[in-house]
Scaffold this motif. Sequence first.
Motif, PDB file in Angstrom:
ATOM      1  N   GLN A 158       0.823  -1.201   0.000  1.00 39.30           N
ATOM      2  CA  GLN A 158       0.000   0.000   0.000  1.00 39.30           C
ATOM      3  C   GLN A 158       0.861   1.258   0.000  1.00 39.30           C
ATOM      4  O   GLN A 158       0.565   2.235  -0.693  1.00 39.30           O
ATOM      5  N   GLN A 159       1.941   1.235   0.767  1.00 44.48           N
ATOM      6  CA  GLN A 159       2.837   2.385   0.779  1.00 44.48           C
ATOM      7  C   GLN A 159       3.490   2.589  -0.586  1.00 44.48           C
ATOM      8  O   GLN A 159       3.642   3.725  -1.044  1.00 44.48           O
ATOM      9  N   ALA A 160       3.890   1.501  -1.232  1.00 47.34           N
ATOM     10  CA  ALA A 160       4.474   1.612  -2.564  1.00 47.34           C
ATOM     11  C   ALA A 160       3.467   2.187  -3.554  1.00 47.34           C
ATOM     12  O   ALA A 160       3.795   3.035  -4.393  1.00 47.34           O
ATOM     13  N   LYS A 161       2.225   1.744  -3.440  1.00 45.33           N
ATOM     14  CA  LYS A 161       1.181   2.257  -4.332  1.00 45.33           C
ATOM     15  C   LYS A 161       0.965   3.756  -4.111  1.00 45.33           C
ATOM     16  O   LYS A 161       0.841   4.521  -5.077  1.00 45.33           O
ATOM     17  N   ASN A 162       0.934   4.177  -2.839  1.00 44.71           N
ATOM     18  CA  ASN A 162       0.739   5.601  -2.538  1.00 44.71           C
ATOM     19  C   ASN A 162       1.888   6.443  -3.089  1.00 44.71           C
ATOM     20  O   ASN A 162       1.676   7.539  -3.609  1.00 44.71           O
ATOM     21  N   ARG A 163       3.115   5.933  -2.965  1.00 43.08           N
ATOM     22  CA  ARG A 163       4.265   6.691  -3.469  1.00 43.08           C
ATOM     23  C   ARG A 163       4.230   6.800  -4.985  1.00 43.08           C
ATOM     24  O   ARG A 163       4.561   7.850  -5.550  1.00 43.08           O
ATOM     25  N   ARG A 164       3.853   5.710  -5.654  1.00 42.85           N
ATOM     26  CA  ARG A 164       3.776   5.766  -7.120  1.00 42.85           C
ATOM     27  C   ARG A 164       2.718   6.778  -7.560  1.00 42.85           C
ATOM     28  O   ARG A 164       2.918   7.532  -8.515  1.00 42.85           O
ATOM     29  N   GLU A 165       1.574   6.774  -6.875  1.00 41.49           N
ATOM     30  CA  GLU A 165       0.522   7.723  -7.230  1.00 41.49           C
ATOM     31  C   GLU A 165       0.996   9.165  -7.011  1.00 41.49           C
ATOM     32  O   GLU A 165       0.696  10.058  -7.814  1.00 41.49           O
ATOM     33  N   LYS A 166       1.758   9.384  -5.945  1.00 45.83           N
ATOM     34  CA  LYS A 166       2.259  10.732  -5.684  1.00 45.83           C
ATOM     35  C   LYS A 166       3.207  11.186  -6.778  1.00 45.83           C
ATOM     36  O   LYS A 166       3.154  12.335  -7.232  1.00 45.83           O
ATOM     37  N   ILE A 167       4.080  10.291  -7.231  1.00 47.68           N
ATOM     38  CA  ILE A 167       5.005  10.640  -8.307  1.00 47.68           C
ATOM     39  C   ILE A 167       4.251  10.963  -9.585  1.00 47.68           C
ATOM     40  O   ILE A 167       4.552  11.937 -10.296  1.00 47.68           O
ATOM     41  N   GLU A 168       3.245  10.159  -9.896  1.00 48.66           N
ATOM     42  CA  GLU A 168       2.457  10.414 -11.104  1.00 48.66           C
ATOM     43  C   GLU A 168       1.725  11.744 -11.011  1.00 48.66           C
ATOM     44  O   GLU A 168       1.640  12.499 -11.989  1.00 48.66           O
ATOM     45  N   GLN A 169       1.187  12.046  -9.822  1.00 53.56           N
ATOM     46  CA  GLN A 169       0.469  13.306  -9.652  1.00 53.56           C
ATOM     47  C   GLN A 169       1.397  14.512  -9.795  1.00 53.56           C
ATOM     48  O   GLN A 169       1.039  15.521 -10.412  1.00 53.56           O
ATOM     49  N   GLU A 170       2.587  14.412  -9.235  1.00 54.31           N
ATOM     50  CA  GLU A 170       3.538  15.514  -9.366  1.00 54.31           C
ATOM     51  C   GLU A 170       3.942  15.719 -10.828  1.00 54.31           C
ATOM     52  O   GLU A 170       4.057  16.855 -11.303  1.00 54.31           O
ATOM     53  N   ALA A 171       4.161  14.618 -11.543  1.00 51.63           N
ATOM     54  CA  ALA A 171       4.533  14.736 -12.955  1.00 51.63           C
ATOM     55  C   ALA A 171       3.398  15.362 -13.763  1.00 51.63           C
ATOM     56  O   ALA A 171       3.637  16.189 -14.658  1.00 51.63           O
ATOM     57  N   ASP A 172       2.152  14.974 -13.458  1.00 51.66           N
ATOM     58  CA  ASP A 172       1.007  15.567 -14.148  1.00 51.66           C
ATOM     59  C   ASP A 172       0.952  17.073 -13.913  1.00 51.66           C
ATOM     60  O   ASP A 172       0.640  17.851 -14.813  1.00 51.66           O
ATOM     61  N   PHE A 173       1.274  17.481 -12.668  1.00 52.14           N
ATOM     62  CA  PHE A 173       1.184  18.905 -12.375  1.00 52.14           C
ATOM     63  C   PHE A 173       2.186  19.735 -13.168  1.00 52.14           C
ATOM     64  O   PHE A 173       1.854  20.763 -13.745  1.00 52.14           O
ATOM     65  N   TYR A 174       3.450  19.298 -13.151  1.00 53.86           N
ATOM     66  CA  TYR A 174       4.481  20.123 -13.758  1.00 53.86           C
ATOM     67  C   TYR A 174       4.210  20.362 -15.233  1.00 53.86           C
ATOM     68  O   TYR A 174       4.529  21.428 -15.769  1.00 53.86           O
TER      69      TYR A 174
END
Length: 677
Positions: A158-174
């Motif tokens: 679950q922690q790995a999934k949350n971290r991957r989602e955070k990375i994807e969200q940050e990339a989408d933002f930039y």
Amino acid sequence: MKISDLSVLLGVILIIVMLVIPLPGWILSIFILTNISLALIVILVSMNMSEPLQFSIFPSLLLLLTLFRLGLNVSTTRSILSEADAGGVVATFGTFVIGGNPLVGFVVFTILVIIQFLVITKGSERVSEVAARFTLDAMPGKQMSIDADLNAGLINEQQAKNRREKIEQEADFYGAMDGASKFVKGDAIAGIIIVLINIIFGLIIGMMQMGMSFQEAISTYMQLTVGDGLVSQIPALLISTATGIVVTRVASEGNLGSDVTKQLLRFPKLLYIAAGTIFLFGLTPINFFLTTFIAGFLSFGAYWLSRTPKEDPVEQDLQEEAADSEQMKSPDNVVELLSMDPIEFEFGYSLIPLVDTNQGGDLMDRIVMIRRQLAIELGIVIPVVRIRDNIQLSPNTYQLKIKGNEVAQGELILDHYLAMIPGNDDGEIDGIDTTEPAFGLPAKWISEEDKDDAELSGYTVVDPPSVVSTHITEVIKQHAHLLLGRQETKQLIDHLKESYPILVDEVTPEPLSIGDVQKVLAKLLREQVSVRNLPVIFETLADFGKMTNDTDLLGEYARQALASQITKQYAQDERALKVITVAGEVEQMIADHVQYTEHGSYLALDPDSQQKIIRSVTEKVEQVSLQEETPIILCSPTVRMYIKQLLDRFFPNVVVLSYNELEPNLDVQSVGVVNVA
């Protein structure tokens, strides 16, 4: 619809109204002060960020605020040119800055615009562009770091999934922030153009339509233009600064209205600062009642929000993740290490393309279909297969584990095809000799150029994903009885009880426990007999469970009740079945050496007799195999399970059936007899 959602929708509609319908000066004053208040809140929130994701809605909010400010510009320009009046706020700002000298006021305003356009806006745009590129370049390394922590046990799934989602969200933002910064640049350019329009056309209208002198026209319209520019450019300057600070944009789960109200009002105490600033405006010639009203409204909102403080969900997730990470590292917490996956598929690094969807790998989708297929064929729910890479394995090797124990291993060459050799192999096809992993057939790894020639020569050619999928399927079939425990049996019983409650109540918990039922079902699965027809099995257990609790014997009764299923399984569409029969003297010998105890029965045959039987079976099985037939041994019901026990160590794949397990109308043809002569 929630009030927060409705407020944003009404705000957008109001902006459209501002672009079309003329507004009186007092309404424009309210909107101008509201615009300044929003800009103050945005920059205060951006400066108090401890985590970028706390203001993820900023780019969308930036668009709305820019549109609102442009709408105000259009409305004030209309009022200035048509009525030479844009409300008390604009007039006060113009008078205060100009100080009786229109030229000085215009110079001050020009400097303010240049600072915003060339310094703040240009810098914010560059920051967004560079951050976008660097974030996208760093994504693969961050993903690999997460996978390494997961494999090392420092984080859980679950922690790995949350971290991957955070990375994807940050990339989408930039990527989005790079485009959102263009709004600020365009707004600055539009502000300069609007100022020039107000001055030029104001002079023309004042002198030609209103009969003003040049001095009177330049004083009136310069004052209004500078005031209008200030009340527009001051909020724009604050927003431009916030753009340079906030460099986040994520795909939010909520809608725009809820996200704006949640994140913009995340810090209620900051509303007091904004309220105090607006109240100070009342000490100037601006309408004291109006500024006091807006300041009071902001103060009341801050008080109302402070009554029920809510912990930031993103910050809460990060705190929980940090706590979980520390807990995982704690030497006292080893409970999670005791967990074991029922099925594990491990592979070397060269086989990563099999599971990597970005490289066209579809093994995960195939395993989903395998689980569905086996659920239909076997009648049980196969657990989820845990897939992971293992650097300790050879690059092209994979292995399958059942409850932590390795049960199968194979090797693949991804850029080759597996060609299974026909009976008349002439050796014309070049390749790497190997063995097909699922059935142990001789095969070759051939290149793609030889694929067509191999198929024309009668070879069965399959690709590597199909090879490993078939291997996984067959291995799970062979070990299905190990995957069926008491917990899984309870789930099957509960599912059956929904449709057959009386039948289930008659079998369990009396006279048979869940463990007894599990042993019967496992016995059937061990010999590749599907337990999907669970009602028939339970009918049999209800009939014979009161007579005996010997699970081996109950399993034999269940097999006989499934005669139609077993017949179809081995005879398929043909009405004839070729079998190896067992001589009467052999059956009598086995029956005479069965020992019965209170815990069940077992075969106690002397070694010489066992060797004679095994030797005869070996001879007959080899003869049947040469005819490309599946070796099936047929015997009487009383000795079937004992013959199976005897042959299991030597011929685990040989099928042993009894006469009662075949339909009466089936044509049985004997191709050999097992004897001890």
